[in-house]
Write an enzyme that holds these catalytic residues in place. Structure first.
Site, PDB file in Angstrom:
ATOM      1  N   PHE A 262      -3.930 -10.119 -42.145  1.00 39.10           N
ATOM      2  CA  PHE A 262      -4.852 -10.515 -41.073  1.00 39.10           C
ATOM      3  C   PHE A 262      -5.917  -9.403 -40.940  1.00 39.10           C
ATOM      4  CE2 PHE A 262      -0.603 -12.089 -40.062  1.00 39.10           C
ATOM      5  CZ  PHE A 262      -0.810 -13.455 -39.958  1.00 39.10           C
ATOM      6  N   CYS A 355      -2.746  -8.647 -29.897  1.00 50.06           N
ATOM      7  CA  CYS A 355      -3.551  -8.825 -28.683  1.00 50.06           C
ATOM      8  C   CYS A 355      -2.838  -9.682 -27.643  1.00 50.06           C
ATOM      9  CB  CYS A 355      -4.908  -9.438 -29.021  1.00 50.06           C
ATOM     10  SG  CYS A 355      -4.817 -11.061 -29.799  1.00 50.06           S
TER      11      CYS A 355
END
Length: 397
Positions: A262, A355
């Site tokens: 990612f 996050c």
């Protein structure tokens, strides 16, 4: 219904909680221990007056606080704010049986947010009002970097030209990058070119289609200059990117090989490549192209192999995970499919940035069950005065 009540605790969104006849009522901008008069409508409450004020209450610095739906926590002092934010990280882990404490809480707002999305109308631009779909017209947003000071005026000008839309802004090395989304149907986007020139925009895109390019938007990552693709991910503040990258570099050490999964446009890969060969993968094809170009134009890097790959549908298998160290920075949905393969692999060292504390906790639980130990948990606050928090941690078998 109007009642007098005392705030008992804070919810996950930073709202005060009152228990009324066995059900929870959520009261924004209220702190534990405060007593006052509430207007209650279902599970929602509004504090109309305070008779007991918490010693942890602070004076908000934004004139729109309380009306704007953007910031929820400007009324907290530093101590209670840090406690609330670290709780967002520790609570989901504890609920899954992982007793981990945040070792470091890092304020990473820096000069402000370098990205923002405003809603625009024919005669107004700003954020939505709290608990509402009504637009709050604003003159300024004090949590943004100085380079984005003009964003409300720019959004208003674009709204006046085309009508209702969402306008995303990014402060870059070459100027303001603007992307319009949800534009009115039938819009002749080329008519915006003169206006974009007048506004001095570096780039203008409408629904991911570039309309004007005066200067290629770019950002600095480590020793590299990276062209920013339209719509690609970028950390909300430059300070947070630096803090997270420093954490990753220290946690990784000097491995013989590392995979950055990612990877986006390379905020970690470009720095990691200063010490080790890097395999970088992400589903964002434009981001991978930008990363590959940055690698070719940066001196002194080890080999970077950048691949477009959907790690949700096609994660690296346990047989492909032959790297000494893995770095992951998944989006809000987490990295469940990839984590399952890591758990079955021979990999012994994982560094994860996330996050969303809840999906992070879910993925951490899977690694812990596979024999990993969670270490060096930190909370990085780049979403200042909101109920969001960034997490970083190291896992070792």
């Amino acid at each position: 219904m109007t009642i007098t009540a005392t705030i008992e605790s804070l919810g996950q969104k930073g709202e005060g909680i009152v228990t009324l006849e066995g059900r929870k009522v959520f009261v924004p901008f209220a702190l534990p221990g405060e007593t006052g008069t509430l207007d209650v409508d279902g599970e929602r409450g509004r504090m109309t007056s305070l008779s007991t004020v918490s010693p942890h209450r602070a004076e908000p610095f934004c004139p729109y606080f309380g009306s704007c739906g953007g910031c929820q926590l400007q009324h907290m002092d530093a101590a209670s704010y840090a406690q609330f934010k670290t709780g967002l990280v520790e609570t989901p882990l504890r609920q899954l049986g992982i007793d981990a404490k945040v070792e470091r809480f890092v304020l990473a707002h820096g000069a402000g947010r370098r990205r923002a999305t405003l809603h625009a109308r024919k005669d107004a631009a700003g954020y939505m009002r709290i608990r509402s779909h009504d637009l709050l017209d604003i003159a300024t947003c004090p949590i943004l970097v100085p380079a984005l000071k003009r964003t409300p005026d720019i959004a208003r000008a674009l709204g006046a030209a085309i009508g209702e839309c969402d306008v995303s802004f990014t402060a870059t090395n070459t100027g303001i990058d603007v992307a319009i989304r949800n534009a009115p149907k039938g819009l002749r986007a080329e008519k915006l070119v003169p206006l974009a020139n007048t506004l001095g925009l570096a780039r203008l895109a409408v629904d991911r289609e570039m309309i004007l390019l005066r200067q290629q938007p770019s950002v600095t990552m480590g020793n590299s200059e990276v062209d920013l693709p339209i719509g690609s991910f970028l950390q909300a503040t430059a300070e947070a990117e630096t803090v997270l990258a420093d954490y990753v570099l220290e946690a990784v050490g000097r491995p013989k090989s590392v995979a950055d999964l990612f990877c986006g446009i390379g905020p970690f890969a470009l720095r990691l490549a200063q010490v080790a060969p890097v395999y970088a993968a992400d589903s964002d094809r434009a981001g991978i192209v930008a990363l590959d170009k940055a690698v070719r134009h940066t001196r002194g890097l080890k080999t970077v192999t950048a691949k477009t790959r959907d790690l949700f549908r096609d994660p690296l298998t346990r047989f492909e995970l032959t790297f000494e160290t893995l770095v992951l920075d998944p989006p809000r949905a987490g990295a469940q499919a990839q984590i399952k393969e890591i758990a079955l692999s021979k990999c012994r060292h994982v560094v994860m940035v996330a996050c969303d504390p809840k999906t992070f906790a879910r993925d951490a639980e899977h690694l812990v069950q596979a024999g990993f130990r969670l270490e060096k948990l930190i909370a990085v606050d780049q979403f200042a005065w909101s109920n969001h928090i960034e997490v970083a941690a190291t896992f070792r078998r």
